[in-house]
Design a protein around this motif. Structure first.
Motif, PDB file in Angstrom:
ATOM      1  N   SER A  23       4.264 -12.978   4.732  1.00  0.00           N
ATOM      2  CA  SER A  23       4.924 -11.694   4.469  1.00  0.00           C
ATOM      3  C   SER A  23       6.440 -11.820   4.581  1.00  0.00           C
ATOM      4  CB  SER A  23       4.416 -10.618   5.437  1.00  0.00           C
ATOM      5  OG  SER A  23       3.056 -10.325   5.196  1.00  0.00           O
ATOM      6  N   SER A  43       0.091  -9.016   4.227  1.00  0.00           N
ATOM      7  CA  SER A  43      -0.591 -10.157   3.614  1.00  0.00           C
ATOM      8  C   SER A  43      -1.980 -10.250   4.214  1.00  0.00           C
ATOM      9  CB  SER A  43       0.190 -11.443   3.853  1.00  0.00           C
ATOM     10  OG  SER A  43       1.455 -11.382   3.227  1.00  0.00           O
ATOM     11  N   VAL A  52      -3.480 -12.435  -0.507  1.00  0.00           N
ATOM     12  CA  VAL A  52      -2.956 -11.320  -1.282  1.00  0.00           C
ATOM     13  C   VAL A  52      -1.847 -10.660  -0.465  1.00  0.00           C
ATOM     14  CG1 VAL A  52      -3.495  -9.076  -2.331  1.00  0.00           C
ATOM     15  CG2 VAL A  52      -5.181 -10.930  -2.400  1.00  0.00           C
ATOM     16  N   CYS A  53      -0.678 -10.501  -1.083  1.00  0.00           N
ATOM     17  CA  CYS A  53       0.456  -9.833  -0.431  1.00  0.00           C
ATOM     18  C   CYS A  53       0.699  -8.509  -1.151  1.00  0.00           C
ATOM     19  CB  CYS A  53       1.716 -10.673  -0.523  1.00  0.00           C
ATOM     20  SG  CYS A  53       1.537 -12.310   0.171  1.00  0.00           S
ATOM     21  N   VAL A  54       0.732  -7.425  -0.383  1.00  0.00           N
ATOM     22  CA  VAL A  54       1.015  -6.093  -0.923  1.00  0.00           C
ATOM     23  C   VAL A  54       2.406  -5.703  -0.443  1.00  0.00           C
ATOM     24  CG1 VAL A  54       0.272  -3.688  -1.000  1.00  0.00           C
ATOM     25  CG2 VAL A  54      -1.446  -5.510  -0.822  1.00  0.00           C
ATOM     26  N   GLU A  56       5.583  -2.863  -0.747  1.00  0.00           N
ATOM     27  CA  GLU A  56       5.886  -1.483  -1.138  1.00  0.00           C
ATOM     28  C   GLU A  56       7.371  -1.196  -1.028  1.00  0.00           C
ATOM     29  OE1 GLU A  56       2.934   1.491   0.270  1.00  0.00           O
ATOM     30  OE2 GLU A  56       2.164  -0.206   1.425  1.00  0.00           O
ATOM     31  N   THR A 115       4.752  -0.327  -5.937  1.00  0.00           N
ATOM     32  CA  THR A 115       3.903  -1.258  -5.199  1.00  0.00           C
ATOM     33  C   THR A 115       3.739  -2.522  -6.022  1.00  0.00           C
ATOM     34  OG1 THR A 115       2.688   0.600  -4.245  1.00  0.00           O
ATOM     35  CG2 THR A 115       1.650  -1.569  -4.097  1.00  0.00           C
ATOM     36  N   VAL A 117       1.975  -6.578  -6.000  1.00  0.00           N
ATOM     37  CA  VAL A 117       0.952  -7.430  -5.406  1.00  0.00           C
ATOM     38  C   VAL A 117       1.211  -8.859  -5.873  1.00  0.00           C
ATOM     39  CG1 VAL A 117      -1.518  -7.926  -5.224  1.00  0.00           C
ATOM     40  CG2 VAL A 117      -0.737  -5.569  -5.387  1.00  0.00           C
TER      41      VAL A 117
END
Length: 130
Positions: A23, A43, A52-54, A56, A115, A117
């Motif tokens: 992250s 993450s 998977v990294c989100v 925002e 957002t 990803v």
């Protein structure tokens, strides 16, 4: 609902420090590549070979203006172009943290919600602890 590999992910990173490092690498890269980093990053393991990294709230003022103008697809196209241009930096930063080669890297954004990803698929772990 637990995913089948959740226990393995917890065993590999019980304190969450690896995911936190991923992250942090994403925040650093976004700041370098887009001029500002996201306000929130999470993450997650998605099985033994995927992170998977989100991210925002990472849009620049100019990108927010595009959203106000309804230019969602143009913004997606611009971001995807920038992601493609900097793919090597994203791959190498995550490979350095995780210690495994990235087999595939995918990126997507939702322009309406600011957002993004980032998905990293790694070469299978050959250490035999799977």
């Amino acid at each position: 609902m637990n995913e089948p590999h959740a226990d393995l992910a917890e065993q590999r990173d019980p304190s969450g420090s690896l995911l936190a490092a991923v992250s942090n690498a994403m925040v650093r890269l976004f700041k370098e590549q887009f001029g500002r980093g996201p306000n929130r990053v999470r993450s997650h393991f998605a099985g033994p070979d995927t992170i998977v990294c989100v991210l925002e709230n990472s849009f620049t003022p100019a990108e927010r203006k595009l959203v106000e103008m309804g230019e969602h697809q143009r913004l997606r196209d611009i971001r995807m172009f920038f992601q493609a241009a900097t793919e090597d930096q994203f791959r190498s930063a995550v490979e350095e943290v995780v210690g495994r080669p990235v087999r595939a890297f995918m990126s997507a954004i939702d322009a309406k919600t600011d957002t993004a990803v980032e998905i990293f698929l790694f070469e299978p772990d050959s250490s035999g602890d799977r």
